[in-house]
Design a protein around this motif. Structure first.
Motif, short mmCIF file in Angstrom:
data_model
loop_
_atom_site.label_atom_id
_atom_site.label_comp_id
_atom_site.label_asym_id
_atom_site.label_seq_id
_atom_site.Cartn_x
_atom_site.Cartn_y
_atom_site.Cartn_z
N GLY A 172 49.02 20.23 -49.74
CA GLY A 172 47.72 19.25 -49.29
C GLY A 172 46.29 19.08 -49.60
O GLY A 172 46.01 18.67 -50.13
N PHE A 173 45.99 20.80 -49.13
CA PHE A 173 44.97 20.83 -48.83
C PHE A 173 43.95 21.32 -50.41
O PHE A 173 43.42 21.16 -50.83
CB PHE A 173 44.44 22.07 -47.69
N ILE A 178 39.21 18.23 -47.40
CA ILE A 178 39.70 17.10 -48.09
C ILE A 178 39.44 15.83 -46.98
O ILE A 178 40.33 14.96 -47.72
CB ILE A 178 41.39 17.78 -47.91
N GLY A 179 38.42 15.48 -46.53
CA GLY A 179 37.86 14.04 -46.48
C GLY A 179 36.46 14.06 -45.68
O GLY A 179 35.99 15.38 -45.39
N THR A 180 35.11 14.01 -44.92
CA THR A 180 34.37 13.86 -44.78
C THR A 180 34.33 13.76 -43.44
O THR A 180 33.70 13.61 -42.27
CB THR A 180 33.28 13.24 -45.57
N GLU A 181 35.50 13.05 -42.84
CA GLU A 181 35.28 12.44 -41.09
C GLU A 181 36.14 13.59 -40.58
O GLU A 181 36.40 14.65 -41.35
CB GLU A 181 36.99 11.47 -41.04
N ASP A 182 35.65 13.60 -38.68
CA ASP A 182 35.83 13.98 -38.45
C ASP A 182 37.24 14.92 -38.37
O ASP A 182 37.61 16.17 -37.94
CB ASP A 182 35.05 14.23 -36.89
N LYS A 190 39.84 15.30 -40.25
CA LYS A 190 40.26 15.52 -41.56
C LYS A 190 40.30 17.40 -41.53
O LYS A 190 39.24 18.04 -41.21
CB LYS A 190 39.57 15.26 -42.73
N GLY A 191 40.98 17.82 -42.41
CA GLY A 191 41.23 19.51 -41.81
C GLY A 191 42.31 19.85 -41.33
O GLY A 191 43.38 19.34 -40.45
#
Lengths: 333, 333
Positions: free
Chosen positions: A213-214, B164-168, B170-171
Motif C-alpha cells: 500500500g505504501f 502516504i498522507g500528511t497527518e502525523d 501516517k506511514g
C-alpha cells in the motif's frame, strides 16, 4: 452525488438505491431527478464523518451516513455501498463491519489507471496496508485478477508485481517470495508475468499490478501529480504567445480528447477487495459522471458476484500453500 | 559521451578530463573536438561493464572503464567520476572503492526533478537502499540539503519526507521516527516541513524530498512513465485530424517549450551522496546536452566541496543523536 447516482440509474435500469444522509437535502435534490426518486429510499443520517476524523473517531459515529450505508450491506439490505467520504474511515468501518473473507488476511484498495492499451490497468494495494508480506501480495494478485476478469471480461489477466527492476534479484524479500509463489501457481486463473516498474504502469501490457500500500499510494499519487504537472506546463505553453493561443483554439478537439483520456472521472471508483461485501470509494472531487462511474463499478462487481469469485480463487491458493509452500520454504499461517 | 564532455568543457573552462575506455574510439571521437582533446588524457580500458552484469561480477572487472574511473577518484588523480553505465555496478564499485563518509551509514542516489516552482526538487534515495531505517532517512535529509544548498544557492532548503498522507500518524515507524528527529534538529542547515505525497513532488514548494530507495525509485519511474504517457496521448490527439494537425503546427513553439521543460536531459546527472568522493551517474539514453549536464553537476559538487559540507553537517546530527535521541527513544548506533 445525487446527479451522479441519477446518471448511473439510467445506465443500470434494474438498480434500487438507498440514499443515506441529510433527508431534507437529499429529497430536495431528488426533485430534479424523478427517475432516480422512483427507485430510491431516503434514510436520514443524524451525523456525518468529517474528512479530518481519525478512523477510531469515525467508527463510533453509528448514526453517520457512512456507518449506516455499510451496516445496510452487512445486514443484506443493500448489495454494495458507495461513498465519497474519508477513505481511512470508510476502510476501517468496512473492515470491522463486513470482516475479511475466509482465506484473505487483509483487504486491499484497488483502482483503475489509464493505459496506452485497450484496457485500463487495475492496481492494488493503494494504501490500505502500509507494509505487506508475501502472502498479502499473493492474495492481492488473486483479488486483482478476479476484479480484472469481471471488469474487462478476461480469462487469464496478466499480473505483475511492482518492483524497482525486472531482474529476479531485485526488490525486497517479500516481493521475491511473492513472485516465487505466483510463478508456481499455474492453476490460478491468472498469468503471472514477473516484475514491472513505475515507468511501465501505463504501457498497457499488464492487466493487474500488485504492490504494497505504501508504494502503490506513492505511484498513484505521483502519476496524478505528474499528469497535472504536464497539463499545467502545457497550458502555460499554449497561452505564452498569440500564435500558440491560435494554435490551441484550432486544435481544441484534440485537447478535448486528451482531457477525456486523462479525466480521473472516467476511472473513478476505488474498490475495497477482500471483504464480505462490496464497498466502493468515489473520489471526493468526482463530478456527476465520476460518481456514476463509481456506482457502475459497484453494480458490475455485484452482478458478477466478485465475493464468491474471490472465495473460489482463494481456495486455489490454499491448495497451493498446503502442497507447494513447504517446498518453497514459505511461511504458511 | 565525448560530444557531451566537449559541451561541458565549453561551460567549465578550468576542467581537465581523463577519458577511460576504448582508446582508438575515444581518440577518433576527439578529432571532432580539438577543444576537449587539449584538456584530456585518454586511458585505455581493456574491458567494459555490461548493462546486464550483476554488481558482484562487474566489481571484479578491475580493467573496466568504470572501475578505472572510480579508482582515479580514490587515488586523488581525479576529483569526480561520471559514468553512463550500469547503475547497480557503479553504486557497488563506488561504495567499495570510496567507502561511505564518516557519520554516514549508507550512501544514497539523488536526482533533480522538474517542478512548477523556480527550482528543481532534489529527491533521494532513488534506489540505492531498498529498505531504510529512521537514521538512514535523517542522513539522506542532511545530504540532500547539502546538495540543494550547492545546486540552488539556498541557505536553508525546505525538506520533506515522502509519505502516504500528511497527518502525523501516517506511514511506517521509520518515517515517523525520522520526522521526530528532523523536527527536533533545529540546528541543522535545513527547514523540515513535515510530510509530502506523490502528487506534490512537482509542486515546487519543497527543495528536498527524502524517501527509501524503493518508493523513490517507484516515484521517479512513475513520473517518467506518466510524462511519456501524457505526451504520447497528446501526440495521438494532435495527429487525429487535419484540423488538430494544423493547430499543432501553429503552436509548435509552445510544444517546443513543453518538450524543453520535460526533457530529462535538462535534469540529467544522478549523484551518489555520502561517499568519500563525487560519483555522478548519467542516464544511459542521455544525449550530448544530458551528458554535459551530468558533468556540470559533478563540477559544481567538486567546486563547492560537497563531501566536506556533508561531513560538517553530519557532525550536527551526531550532536543531536547524543543529546536528543535518548529523549526521543530513538536508536543510537
Amino acid at each position: 452525488m445525487i446527479a451522479g447516482v441519477a446518471l448511473a440509474r439510467h445506465r443500470h435500469d434494474g438498480l434500487l438505491f438507498t440514499l443515506f444522509g441529510d433527508e431534507v437535502r437529499i429529497k430536495a435534490a431528488l426533485d430534479s431527478h424523478p427517475n432516480l426518486r422512483a427507485a430510491s429510499d431516503v434514510v436520514h443520517a443524524a451525523s456525518v464523518v468529517d474528512g479530518a476524523d481519525k478512523p477510531g473517531v469515525a467508527i463510533r459515529k453509528k448514526d453517520s451516513s457512512m456507518s449506516m450505508a455499510i451496516a445496510a450491506v452487512k445486514s443484506g439490505q443493500a448489495g454494495a455501498a458507495v461513498s465519497a467520504g474519508n477513505t481511512g474511515a470508510l476502510m476501517a468501518m468496512a473492515k470491522v463491519a463486513l470482516r475479511t473473507m475466509p482465506g484473505v488476511d487483509r483487504p486491499a484498495l484497488a483502482a483503475m489507471l489509464p493505459t496506452l492499451g485497450d484496457n485500463d490497468v487495475i492496481m492494488l494495494d493503494l494504501g490500505a496496508n502500509t507494509e505487506c508480506d508475501a502472502r498479502n501480495l499473493v492474495q492481492f494478485a488473486v483479488m486483482g485478477a478476479a476484479y480484472s476478469r469481471i471488469a474487462f471480461d478476461l480469462e487469464r489477466p496478466r499480473v505483475r508485481l511492482l518492483n524497482i527492476g525486472t531482474e529476479d534479484l531485485k526488490g525486497t524479500d517479500e516481493i521475491r517470495d511473492a513472485a516465487a509463489i505466483l510463478r508456481a501457481a499455474d492453476t490460478l486463473p491468472l498469468q503471472f508475468d514477473g516484475f514491472t516498474e513505475g515507468d511501465k504502469i501505463s504501457r498497457g501490457d499488464t492487466d493487474v499490478i500488485v504492490c504494497d500500500g505504501f508504494s502503490g499510494n506513492v505511484a498513484l499519487k505521483t502519476a496524478e501529480g505528474t499528469a497535472r504537472f504536464v497539463t499545467d506546463v502545457l497550458r502555460k505553453a499554449f497561452t505564452s504567445s498569440i500564435r500558440s493561443k491560435i494554435g490551441f483554439l484550432i486544435s481544441k478537439p484534440a485537447m478535448h480528447l486528451l482531457k477525456h483520456h486523462l479525466d480521473p472521472n472516467n476511472h473513478n471508483g476505488a474498490v475495497f477487495l477482500g471483504l464480505n461485501g462490496v464497498v466502493v470509494k468515489s473520489h471526493g472531487s468526482a463530478d456527476a459522471k465520476g460518481v456514476a462511474n463509481a456506482v457502475h463499478v459497484a453494480a458490475r462487481l455485484l452482478e458478477e458476484d466478485i465475493t464468491r469469485r474471490i472465495a473460489a480463487d482463494m481456495a486455489g491458493i490454499a491448495d497451493l500453500s498446503a502442497t507447494k509452500a513447504a517446498k518453497l520454504e514459505l511461511p504458511v499461517k
